[in-house]
Motif scaffolding. Structure first.
Motif, PDB file in Angstrom:
ATOM      1  N   SER A 121      -1.002   7.038 -11.448  1.00 56.77           N
ATOM      2  CA  SER A 121      -0.143   5.863 -11.205  1.00 56.77           C
ATOM      3  C   SER A 121       1.182   6.240 -10.548  1.00 56.77           C
ATOM      4  N   GLY A 153      -2.150   9.657  -6.640  1.00 61.68           N
ATOM      5  CA  GLY A 153      -1.444   8.381  -6.747  1.00 61.68           C
ATOM      6  C   GLY A 153      -2.168   7.402  -7.638  1.00 61.68           C
ATOM      7  N   LYS A 154      -3.504   7.323  -7.482  1.00 55.45           N
ATOM      8  CA  LYS A 154      -4.292   6.422  -8.312  1.00 55.45           C
ATOM      9  C   LYS A 154      -4.544   7.036  -9.696  1.00 55.45           C
ATOM     10  N   THR A 189       1.665   6.224  -6.778  1.00 55.38           N
ATOM     11  CA  THR A 189       1.198   6.072  -5.404  1.00 55.38           C
ATOM     12  C   THR A 189       2.200   6.596  -4.385  1.00 55.38           C
ATOM     13  N   PHE A 218      -0.132  -1.177  -6.308  1.00 57.17           N
ATOM     14  CA  PHE A 218       0.581  -0.131  -7.047  1.00 57.17           C
ATOM     15  C   PHE A 218       1.152  -0.741  -8.327  1.00 57.17           C
TER      16      PHE A 218
END
Length: 484
Positions: free
Chosen positions: A312, A308-309, A314, A100
């Motif tokens: 950014s 989340g990916k 997560t 992360f």
């Protein structure tokens, strides 16, 4: 309700002490009930005040009756649970372990959530549609329809889940039955194996292996043996799990490699679950190809993505799956009987974030494309740092992890005091203690029979602040200097 009926209808202590002054009838009834429910032993002891107490220990019986179901194995800690705990204990100066970012997401993304949570619409803090907040699934359809070459039905062909993790869970539990075989490419995200076994399936593993390379090794050098791959497919094969871009190798599967996988899926009537959470993190000149776009593959592919990916964030734990309605129906059934619905304000914020990025999709500022540009320099910096300090890194073509071979450093680090079975666990723990840098042991991503393939590596995450990557360089240099 009788007292012993109440007692056994909920949680109770492991030891019950019944004073002899209790009414004989009540005491006899309780002891009989305990025997009936737990088959426990009855102990008695004399106390200083001469009262005889009956002490009924049920802990051993409780442990047997309420043990972890066999489908969950022995309940071992996952690598994430163990290494998050290690980070708390060791307090490393740099955590390059879990994947992360340690810096802020785009401002419009975090502001969207703040605005939703404090906005005028009270319903955005209440339950929303179980299979996905309407605004979000509509925007997902807008994004992916041109990418897969067909108009997605946001109601029946898209499911919003509690992270890509739950999308995987719903896909595997929704399609795998007792006796089914599932082909898994190693190294793999560790939950794949567990979920397959929980569903009653049998995982069949095949490993990506690095080809001999005279120069720099890249993730493209990690390949499958096509004959070995073909041998795994049979009438019992229900599913293939594909991860591209790949974690932890960083491999971006080529059109030719995907054609090979697709042909086998079509030949043997196999479902493909394509884990594509790193879809926007692909480095030029490589391109991400969605296997669902190959001939005859839309009908048999479930594709998984992650907010989340993508943005950014997560910790927001929001993901999705999309595919043909007949396949998605199974995921919906699992989802509605598991989590039912995901967090409304987060879904609304993700939907608004997609709208923001879709409005500038064709510009270099679009986060879908600028993120990869931002990460290239971080990747290249950490690759150089690792090379300069004795590691042999595989340069990733996608994702934000580096697999680095540490065997050249073996004579500099004493692993005898570390009790773990596998060398990479011993190395990463001792390395964290000595150098102050936390990494992840890749054997966690291999099946028991192939652990040896990961023992010589450590996984480094590079989606970190530049100053923390620079600190990594400083710590590695200092650690090496002490060892010379």
């Amino acid at each position: 309700m009788k007292v012993h009926e109440w007692l056994f209808s909920g949680p109770f202590s492991s030891v019950l002490i019944i004073n002899n002054s209790s009414k004989d009838m009540w005491r006899r009834s309780l002891i009989a009930a305990l025997k009936d429910h737990s088959n426990c032993a009855i102990k008695q002891r004399n106390t200083s005040n001469k009262l005889v107490q009956r002490e009924i220990s049920i802990s051993a019986v409780m442990c047997d009756k309420f043990k972890l179901p066999a489908r969950y194995g022995a309940g071992e800690k996952s690598v994430w649970v163990e290494y998050i705990q290690l980070a708390a204990e060791y307090k490393p100066a740099v955590n390059l372990g879990q994947g992360f970012p340690d810096y802020h997401a785009p401002e419009h993304v975090t502001k969207a959530l703040a605005n939703v949570a404090t906005g005028e619409n009270p319903l955005l803090n209440q339950y929303t549609r179980g299979f996905g907040h309407l605004r979000l699934v509509q925007n997902l359809a807008k994004l992916y329809s041109p990418l897969v070459g067909k108009e997605l039905d946001p109601i029946n062909e898209i499911l919003v889940t509690c992270g890509a993790y739950e999308a995987l869970f719903s896909a595997i539990l929704g399609h795998v039955e007792e006796g089914d075989e599932v082909i898994v490419i190693e190294p793999f995200f560790d939950c794949y194996e567990f979920m397959i076994k929980t569903a009653g399936g049998t995982p069949k593993f095949i490993a990506l292996k690095p080809k001999p390379s005279k120069g720099e090794m890249t993730s493209a050098d990690w390949v499958l043996d096509e004959n070995e791959l073909a041998s795994l497919f049979n009438s019992r094969t229900k599913m293939l799990i594909l991860n591209t871009p790949h974690n932890p190798v960083g491999k971006v599967f080529t059109a030719q490699e995907l054609d090979t996988l697709a042909a086998l899926c079509r030949k043997h009537n196999v479902l493909c679950v394509s884990d594509e959470v790193y879809e926007w993190m692909v480095y030029k000149p490589h391109k991400h190809i969605r296997i669902a776009t190959l001939p005859g593959m839309w009908e048999r592919t479930i594709t998984i993505g992650s907010a989340g990916k993508t943005f950014s964030v997560t910790g927001w734990k929001t993901g999705w799956a999309y595919g043909p309605a007949n396949l998605m129906r199974n995921l919906q059934v699992v989802h509605q009987n598991c989590v039912y619905t995901c967090v409304t304000p987060i879904q609304e914020a993700v939907a608004r974030s997609f709208e923001f990025e879709l409005a500038r999709y064709n510009s270099p500022e679009c986060y879908f494309f600028s993120l990869a540009e931002e990460l290239v320099s971080k990747r290249d910096y950490l690759v150089k740092v690792l090379k300069d300090n004795g590691f042999s890194p595989t340069i990733p073509d996608g994702g934000y992890f580096i697999m680095a071979d540490w065997t050249k450093l073996e004579n500099k680090i004493d692993l005898k005091q570390e009790p773990d079975k596998y060398k990479d666990y011993r190395f990463t723990k001792k390395f964290a203690k000595e150098a102050g840098i936390l990494t992840i042991p890749p054997t966690a991503f291999y099946s028991e029979g192939h652990k040896d393939l990961g023992e010589n590596f450590a996984r480094f995450c590079f989606i970190k602040k530049d100053e923390n990557l620079q600190l990594t360089a400083k710590l590695l240099k200092e650690w090496n200097a002490k060892k010379n």
